[in-house]
Scaffold this motif. Structure first.
Motif, mmCIF file in Angstrom:
data_model
loop_
_atom_site.group_PDB
_atom_site.id
_atom_site.type_symbol
_atom_site.label_atom_id
_atom_site.label_comp_id
_atom_site.label_asym_id
_atom_site.label_seq_id
_atom_site.Cartn_x
_atom_site.Cartn_y
_atom_site.Cartn_z
ATOM 1 N N SER A 171 -99.837 110.113 41.624
ATOM 2 C CA SER A 171 -100.246 109.643 42.948
ATOM 3 C C SER A 171 -99.805 110.659 43.979
ATOM 4 N N GLU A 172 -100.304 110.533 45.186
ATOM 5 C CA GLU A 172 -99.968 111.485 46.234
ATOM 6 C C GLU A 172 -98.511 111.379 46.644
ATOM 7 N N ARG A 173 -97.928 110.215 46.485
ATOM 8 C CA ARG A 173 -96.527 110.022 46.861
ATOM 9 C C ARG A 173 -95.846 109.134 45.821
ATOM 10 N N ILE A 174 -94.779 109.628 45.250
ATOM 11 C CA ILE A 174 -93.997 108.869 44.262
ATOM 12 C C ILE A 174 -92.640 108.571 44.881
ATOM 13 N N GLU A 175 -92.361 107.295 45.075
ATOM 14 C CA GLU A 175 -91.110 106.881 45.698
ATOM 15 C C GLU A 175 -90.038 106.682 44.630
ATOM 16 N N VAL A 176 -88.977 107.461 44.713
ATOM 17 C CA VAL A 176 -87.844 107.337 43.790
ATOM 18 C C VAL A 176 -86.565 107.436 44.610
ATOM 19 N N PRO A 177 -85.449 106.955 44.071
ATOM 20 C CA PRO A 177 -84.175 107.099 44.796
ATOM 21 C C PRO A 177 -83.851 108.561 45.072
ATOM 22 N N ARG A 178 -83.064 108.782 46.100
ATOM 23 C CA ARG A 178 -82.756 110.138 46.547
ATOM 24 C C ARG A 178 -82.132 110.981 45.437
ATOM 25 N N GLU A 179 -81.187 110.373 44.676
ATOM 26 C CA GLU A 179 -80.522 111.155 43.635
ATOM 27 C C GLU A 179 -81.477 111.510 42.496
ATOM 28 N N VAL A 180 -82.423 110.610 42.197
ATOM 29 C CA VAL A 180 -83.425 110.903 41.162
ATOM 30 C C VAL A 180 -84.367 112.001 41.645
ATOM 31 N N GLN A 181 -84.745 111.941 42.916
ATOM 32 C CA GLN A 181 -85.617 112.978 43.486
ATOM 33 C C GLN A 181 -84.969 114.360 43.365
ATOM 34 N N LEU A 182 -83.671 114.433 43.656
ATOM 35 C CA LEU A 182 -82.980 115.712 43.603
ATOM 36 C C LEU A 182 -82.872 116.222 42.166
ATOM 37 N N VAL A 183 -82.608 115.325 41.213
ATOM 38 C CA VAL A 183 -82.538 115.723 39.803
ATOM 39 C C VAL A 183 -83.886 116.268 39.340
ATOM 40 N N ALA A 184 -84.966 115.584 39.704
ATOM 41 C CA ALA A 184 -86.302 116.033 39.292
ATOM 42 C C ALA A 184 -86.637 117.387 39.925
ATOM 43 N N ARG A 195 -84.517 119.761 40.979
ATOM 44 C CA ARG A 195 -83.709 120.817 40.370
ATOM 45 C C ARG A 195 -84.174 121.111 38.939
ATOM 46 N N THR A 196 -84.664 120.107 38.246
ATOM 47 C CA THR A 196 -85.189 120.334 36.893
ATOM 48 C C THR A 196 -86.424 121.221 36.945
ATOM 49 N N ALA A 197 -87.341 120.924 37.859
ATOM 50 C CA ALA A 197 -88.530 121.762 38.010
ATOM 51 C C ALA A 197 -88.138 123.176 38.427
ATOM 52 N N GLN A 198 -87.167 123.291 39.318
ATOM 53 C CA GLN A 198 -86.723 124.598 39.783
ATOM 54 C C GLN A 198 -86.121 125.411 38.637
ATOM 55 N N GLU A 199 -85.265 124.785 37.828
ATOM 56 C CA GLU A 199 -84.642 125.489 36.703
ATOM 57 C C GLU A 199 -85.672 125.845 35.643
ATOM 58 N N ALA A 200 -86.634 124.947 35.415
ATOM 59 C CA ALA A 200 -87.677 125.233 34.419
ATOM 60 C C ALA A 200 -88.502 126.445 34.838
ATOM 61 N N LEU A 201 -88.869 126.538 36.102
ATOM 62 C CA LEU A 201 -89.623 127.700 36.581
ATOM 63 C C LEU A 201 -88.772 128.968 36.526
ATOM 64 N N VAL A 252 -91.249 104.602 34.420
ATOM 65 C CA VAL A 252 -90.449 105.769 34.043
ATOM 66 C C VAL A 252 -90.964 106.981 34.818
ATOM 67 N N LEU A 253 -90.051 107.664 35.499
ATOM 68 C CA LEU A 253 -90.414 108.926 36.132
ATOM 69 C C LEU A 253 -90.386 110.007 35.062
ATOM 70 N N THR A 254 -91.508 110.700 34.916
ATOM 71 C CA THR A 254 -91.607 111.766 33.921
ATOM 72 C C THR A 254 -92.031 113.053 34.600
ATOM 73 N N LEU A 255 -91.236 114.090 34.384
ATOM 74 C CA LEU A 255 -91.563 115.421 34.872
ATOM 75 C C LEU A 255 -91.640 116.351 33.671
ATOM 76 N N GLU A 256 -92.794 116.973 33.459
ATOM 77 C CA GLU A 256 -92.965 117.906 32.347
ATOM 78 C C GLU A 256 -93.414 119.259 32.887
ATOM 79 N N VAL A 257 -92.678 120.300 32.525
ATOM 80 C CA VAL A 257 -93.021 121.671 32.919
ATOM 81 C C VAL A 257 -93.291 122.453 31.637
ATOM 82 N N SER A 258 -94.531 122.908 31.470
ATOM 83 C CA SER A 258 -94.943 123.615 30.246
ATOM 84 C C SER A 258 -95.530 124.961 30.608
#
Length: 377
Positions: A262-275, A277-283, A306-312
């Motif tokens: 979706s255009e906007r995914i609402e998650v808690p602040r700490e979950v947003q930061l983890v996601a 940083r995960t994308a940043q480290e994966a790149l 479930v919030l799922t972030l996949e970087v391939s």
């Protein structure tokens, strides 16, 4: 030649044994067998379940020695009673005819050992072995508890360090924006003012060169500030990941496609930061270990609660050495971050590319997205 008997150890502390037996003769034979084997011991005889429970509550014992067939109950009943009372003692069954099936069941339930009464000569050996195994098991339990406590403290330290790092990042980003960025912008305005008013061509060229370098410094400070704590996080996780992908594509030339549920995914602040940083480290890992990659796909979803972030990426995959290094520093830290928000991190790598998947359960069950169509960027 028969082996020599154990030498008596005058300083040895007697083994305190609670003997559950309804035959006085067998009790005497047990005492005699232990004396003959030179095993210092003190035996208390009980023949009812009530006396057995009372002695366990009032006295301290090193081991329980029990007959199997007793009036109205069995040695296994006594074992279960002892465990119910919260005692963790070596428990040896000494019986005239226990039967193979009953013996196997007793061992399966946790009884230390069993011995037939017609093999009384081995009683001291069985008792010593049961005591040694029990001592080793308790030592292992203490070591496991200490290791678990150490891991817990390390996890708390890692969390504290991550929180401190994020706070420090935010402070540095704020100082870059307020102090360095403001000062550079002011100098740029003054240099532009001078360039417009000077008639000297050489001076104008120098000023224009200085303005170009200053613009480069401004861009570098903004880039550093965005990497430390991107303000775009305030616009939501999807926007932040899209900005991260676009910046990576401009910097490396590797195509990045971001797909979101979706255009906007609402998650808690700490979950947003983890996601994020995960994308940043994966790149970052793509740039380090998959420079031959030509494309990166980032999928972001909050379906099914479930919030799922996949970087391939489509690179050659990470070598064993590179994966060990990444796991030791970058990805291991991400795993710790994920665990702190009750999530987990999966990493797979092959000749077809590398995939890093972050999964975090969200409160409330179903996902919070409102647009059923996927948003592609």
């Amino acid at each position: 030649m028969p082996s020599a008997p154990h030498a008596p150890d005058i300083a040895a502390k007697p083994t305190r044994i609670l003997h559950l037996e309804d035959s006085r003769v067998d009790h005497t034979l047990v005492k005699f067998a232990l004396q003959r084997a030179q095993l210092p011991s003190e035996l208390d005889l009980v023949d009812t379940l009530e006396d057995f429970q009372r002695h366990l509550s009032e006295q301290v014992y090193d081991l329980v020695l029990a007959d199997y067939h007793l009036p109205g109950f069995t040695g296994l009943d006594a074992w279960q009673t002892m465990r119910t009372q919260g005692h963790d003692l070596p428990f040896v069954i000494l019986s005239g005819a226990i039967g193979e099936e009953a013996a196997v069941e007793a061992l399966h339930q946790g009884v230390s050992d069993y011995l037939l009464k017609d093999n009384m000569a081995r009683l001291a050996h069985v008792i010593r072995r049961a005591l040694e195994v029990s001592a080793a098991r308790r030592a292992k339990a203490r070591a496991d508890a200490a290791l678990a406590e150490s891991r817990h403290r390390l996890a708390e330290l890692a969390e504290h360090l991550q929180v401190s790092i994020e706070h420090e990042r935010a402070d540095i980003a704020r100082e870059i924006h307020d102090d360095i960025g403001g000062a550079l912008a002011a100098v740029k305005l003054d240099l532009a003012w001078l360039s417009r008013r000077t008639l000297d061509e050489d001076m104008r060229q120098h000023l224009d060169t200085a303005l170009e370098m200053l613009q480069h410094a401004l861009g570098a400070s903004q880039r550093i500030m965005m990497n430390l704590r991107p303000p775009i996080l305030d616009q939501g996780l999807v926007a932040a990941v899209q900005w991260l992908g676009a910046s990576f594509e401009r910097r490396t030339g590797i195509r990045v496609a971001v797909r979101a549920s979706s255009e906007r995914i609402e998650v808690p602040r700490e979950v947003q930061l983890v996601a994020y940083r995960t994308a940043q480290e994966a790149l970052t890992n793509v740039a380090k270990h998959a420079s031959e990659a030509s494309a990166v796909d980032i999928d972001l979803s909050d379906r099914e609660g479930v919030l799922t972030l996949e970087v391939s990426d489509n690179g050659p995959g990470m070598s064993a050495e590179a994966r060990r290094k990444a796991k030791s520093f970058g990805l291991l830290g991400l795993s710790e971050r994920a665990s702190k928000v009750d999530g987990w991190l999966d990493v797979s790598s092959s000749s077809a590319g590398t995939s890093i998947i972050l999964s975090v359960p969200l409160e409330g069950g179903a996902g919070t997205h409102s647009d059923p169509e996927e948003n592609h960027s």
